[in-house]
Design an enzyme around this catalytic site. Structure first.
Site, PDB file in Angstrom:
ATOM      1  N   VAL A   4       0.819  -1.114  -0.212  1.00 13.51           N
ATOM      2  CA  VAL A   4      -0.027   0.055  -0.104  1.00 13.51           C
ATOM      3  C   VAL A   4       0.898   1.181  -0.026  1.00 13.51           C
ATOM      4  O   VAL A   4       2.015   1.316   0.620  1.00 13.51           O
ATOM      5  CB  VAL A   4      -0.968  -0.052   1.272  1.00 13.51           C
ATOM      6  N   CYS A   5       0.411   2.428  -0.774  1.00  9.40           N
ATOM      7  CA  CYS A   5       1.301   3.625  -0.857  1.00  9.40           C
ATOM      8  C   CYS A   5       0.137   4.651  -0.722  1.00  9.40           C
ATOM      9  O   CYS A   5      -1.170   4.303  -0.711  1.00  9.40           O
ATOM     10  CB  CYS A   5       2.388   3.957  -1.835  1.00  9.40           C
ATOM     11  N   ARG A   6       0.575   5.835  -1.185  1.00  6.83           N
ATOM     12  CA  ARG A   6      -0.454   7.063  -1.367  1.00  6.83           C
ATOM     13  C   ARG A   6      -1.518   6.544  -2.472  1.00  6.83           C
ATOM     14  O   ARG A   6      -2.657   6.924  -2.405  1.00  6.83           O
ATOM     15  CB  ARG A   6       0.381   8.203  -1.609  1.00  6.83           C
TER      16      ARG A   6
END
Length: 98
Positions: A62-64
């Site tokens: 997961v990231c932005r």
């Protein structure tokens, strides 16, 4: 690269499934809010911290927005890990945060 939608992750969590979520954003980004149970492992440290991961488990990165987590997914996949990228990242996340 394998991927999973934000909606699928939310449905799995709502159903009580235990997921191995790795948030590759920087510490200051995560301090604003992350998915409960996600482990913060900034992208720049993945190479040095991958020994903390178990190759027999499946991980969701997961990231932005999905870019950095895509890089992490590709890197870990090449190292023999079972990984998938959460498309849309935290921008698309409508579930709980901590």
């Amino acid at each position: 690269m394998k991927s999973i939608s934000v909606e699928e992750v939310q449905q799995l969590l709502a159903a009580g499934k235990e997921l191995n979520l790795i948030d590759v954003r920087e510490v200051d980004e995560v301090s604003v809010g992350k998915i409960p149970s996600a482990i913060n492992m900034p992208l720049g440290l993945i190479e040095f911290r991958m020994n903390e991961l178990d190759k027999s488990k499946e991980y969701i990165m997961v990231c932005r927005s999905g870019g950095r987590s895509g890089q992490a997914t590709t890197f870990l996949d090449n190292q023999g890990f079972i990984v998938m990228n959460m498309d849309g990242g935290m921008i698309a996340w409508a579930g709980d945060v901590e």
